[in-house]
Design a protein around this motif. Structure first.
Motif, PDB file in Angstrom:
ATOM      1  N   ILE A   1      24.321  67.214 -18.486  1.00 54.90           N
ATOM      2  CA  ILE A   1      23.258  67.547 -17.907  1.00 54.90           C
ATOM      3  C   ILE A   1      22.477  68.909 -18.185  1.00 54.90           C
ATOM      4  O   ILE A   1      21.437  69.143 -18.211  1.00 54.90           O
ATOM      5  CB  ILE A   1      23.232  67.438 -16.515  1.00 54.90           C
TER       6      ILE A   1
ATOM      7  N   THR B   1      20.905  69.060 -21.316  1.00 53.30           N
ATOM      8  CA  THR B   1      19.691  68.119 -21.425  1.00 53.30           C
ATOM      9  C   THR B   1      18.390  68.854 -21.004  1.00 53.30           C
ATOM     10  O   THR B   1      17.993  68.987 -20.011  1.00 53.30           O
ATOM     11  CB  THR B   1      20.145  66.695 -20.489  1.00 53.30           C
ATOM     12  N   ASP B   2      17.639  68.561 -22.337  1.00 55.48           N
ATOM     13  CA  ASP B   2      16.182  69.395 -21.951  1.00 55.48           C
ATOM     14  C   ASP B   2      15.171  67.920 -21.597  1.00 55.48           C
ATOM     15  O   ASP B   2      15.609  66.740 -21.828  1.00 55.48           O
ATOM     16  CB  ASP B   2      15.718  70.145 -22.955  1.00 55.48           C
ATOM     17  N   LEU B   3      14.055  68.528 -21.037  1.00 56.93           N
ATOM     18  CA  LEU B   3      13.321  67.424 -20.709  1.00 56.93           C
ATOM     19  C   LEU B   3      12.775  66.377 -21.918  1.00 56.93           C
ATOM     20  O   LEU B   3      12.524  65.511 -21.689  1.00 56.93           O
ATOM     21  CB  LEU B   3      12.020  68.113 -20.063  1.00 56.93           C
ATOM     22  N   GLU B   4      12.717  66.982 -23.306  1.00 63.67           N
ATOM     23  CA  GLU B   4      12.268  66.166 -24.267  1.00 63.67           C
ATOM     24  C   GLU B   4      13.370  65.160 -24.495  1.00 63.67           C
ATOM     25  O   GLU B   4      13.061  63.978 -24.904  1.00 63.67           O
ATOM     26  CB  GLU B   4      12.001  67.209 -25.573  1.00 63.67           C
TER      27      GLU B   4
ATOM     28  N   TRP C   1      15.537  64.098 -22.242  1.00 61.39           N
ATOM     29  CA  TRP C   1      15.492  63.157 -21.203  1.00 61.39           C
ATOM     30  C   TRP C   1      14.277  62.004 -21.513  1.00 61.39           C
ATOM     31  O   TRP C   1      14.315  60.839 -21.203  1.00 61.39           O
ATOM     32  CB  TRP C   1      15.263  63.849 -19.946  1.00 61.39           C
ATOM     33  N   ARG C   2      12.991  62.697 -21.739  1.00 61.61           N
ATOM     34  CA  ARG C   2      11.968  61.509 -21.987  1.00 61.61           C
ATOM     35  C   ARG C   2      11.988  60.852 -22.928  1.00 61.61           C
ATOM     36  O   ARG C   2      11.642  59.588 -23.005  1.00 61.61           O
ATOM     37  CB  ARG C   2      10.562  62.435 -21.823  1.00 61.61           C
ATOM     38  N   ASN C   3      12.612  61.369 -24.295  1.00 61.68           N
ATOM     39  CA  ASN C   3      12.777  60.441 -25.472  1.00 61.68           C
ATOM     40  C   ASN C   3      13.559  59.100 -25.116  1.00 61.68           C
ATOM     41  O   ASN C   3      13.503  57.975 -25.614  1.00 61.68           O
ATOM     42  CB  ASN C   3      13.282  61.263 -26.445  1.00 61.68           C
TER      43      ASN C   3
ATOM     44  N   CYS D   1      22.067  60.912 -18.861  1.00 59.96           N
ATOM     45  CA  CYS D   1      20.552  60.531 -19.055  1.00 59.96           C
ATOM     46  C   CYS D   1      20.842  58.745 -19.574  1.00 59.96           C
ATOM     47  O   CYS D   1      19.985  58.148 -19.161  1.00 59.96           O
ATOM     48  CB  CYS D   1      19.991  61.362 -20.217  1.00 59.96           C
TER      49      CYS D   1
ATOM     50  N   THR E   1      19.485  55.373 -17.928  1.00 60.90           N
ATOM     51  CA  THR E   1      18.485  54.294 -18.494  1.00 60.90           C
ATOM     52  C   THR E   1      19.107  53.207 -18.380  1.00 60.90           C
ATOM     53  O   THR E   1      18.272  52.123 -18.053  1.00 60.90           O
ATOM     54  CB  THR E   1      18.214  54.744 -19.956  1.00 60.90           C
TER      55      THR E   1
END
Length: 250
Positions: free
Chosen positions: A92, A95-98, A100-102, A147, A151
């Motif tokens: 974590i 883990t950057d936001l990019e 995570w979102r991808n 992450c 999902t």
């Protein structure tokens, strides 16, 4: 040929688990649309009953237009297999936001869009199966992959909710939850482990093999046969379940 006249859609169907499911459904009579982003991979997997469709599950327009075109060509989708996904571990704090979102966009948004668009034609028929490819990480937290685990937990929540929504209808919603499967993902992970740790190939591979209680990697055909079973004549009471193909993992 129990699936004659059935149209199946398998996302990420050009390789690995998705391809094995597509081939197994086709061998049992289904006309199968396989989707992915790489034309050459899809065309290599195509056959008389396996039809390639370039589609990006992260793109709503691509999914809605792609599935509509498949329905126009081969009829209502009665077997929907949201399989496309990313499997990558990262702590974590790394883990950057990019990232995570991808992963969320591919593994969870992509499944949502695929199921939603497939249901538009499926619910106009008298039979349907949604078989999501989740993971053993969907039923327990996978160390080093928060992450990815999130999902796959989310995917199970989606499947369970839909099974409740359609409980009195002739459509079922289930998830396959394999542990470590012999696919290209394993090969990539072995290379990554070797680079990060300096371990030789056999020991890097053993880190994943040994995570399966029966001490071997699961074959893609084992997962595909579970999907076929969920399409069988007597599968209608199996609904909202996580089917664990994990060598005894509980």
């Amino acid at each position: 040929m129990m699936l004659n006249n059935k149209h199946a859609l398998v996302t990420g169907g050009g390789t690995g688990i998705g391809l094995a499911i597509a081939q197994t459904l086709a061998a049992n009579g289904a006309e199968v649309t396989i989707t992915g982003r790489r034309t050459e991979v899809l065309e290599a997997a195509a056959s008389d009953s396996i039809h390639p469709l370039v589609m990006d599950v992260c793109d709503e327009a691509s999914v809605s237009e792609g599935i509509a075109s498949a329905v126009a060509a081969r009829g209502p989708i009665q077997i929907c297999v949201p399989n496309a996904g990313i499997a990558e571990g990262k702590s974590i704090l790394k883990t950057d936001l990019e990232f995570w979102r991808n992963m969320m966009a591919t593994n969870l948004d992509g499944a949502f869009l695929t199921i939603r668009e497939s249901l538009k034609s499926m619910t106009q028929t008298d039979w349907g199966r949604v078989i999501a490819v989740s993971s053993i990480a969907g039923v327990r937290g996978l160390k080093g992959a928060p992450c990815y685990s999130a999902t796959k937990h989310g995917l199970l929540g989606l499947i369970r909710s839909l099974s409740a929504d359609y409980a009195t209808k002739p459509y079922t919603f289930n998830a396959l939850c394999p542990a470590y499967v012999e696919t290209e993902i394993i090969t990539r992970n072995v290379t990554s482990i070797m680079e990060r740790t300096g371990l030789p190939e056999d020991k890097a591979r053993a880190l994943m093999t040994d995570m399966n209680p029966h001490g071997r990697l699961i074959t893609v055909q084992e997962v595909a046969d579970a999907a076929l079973w969920l399409c069988g004549d007597n599968s209608g009471s199996v609904n909202g379940q996580d089917i664990r193909i994990a060598g005894g993992e509980i």
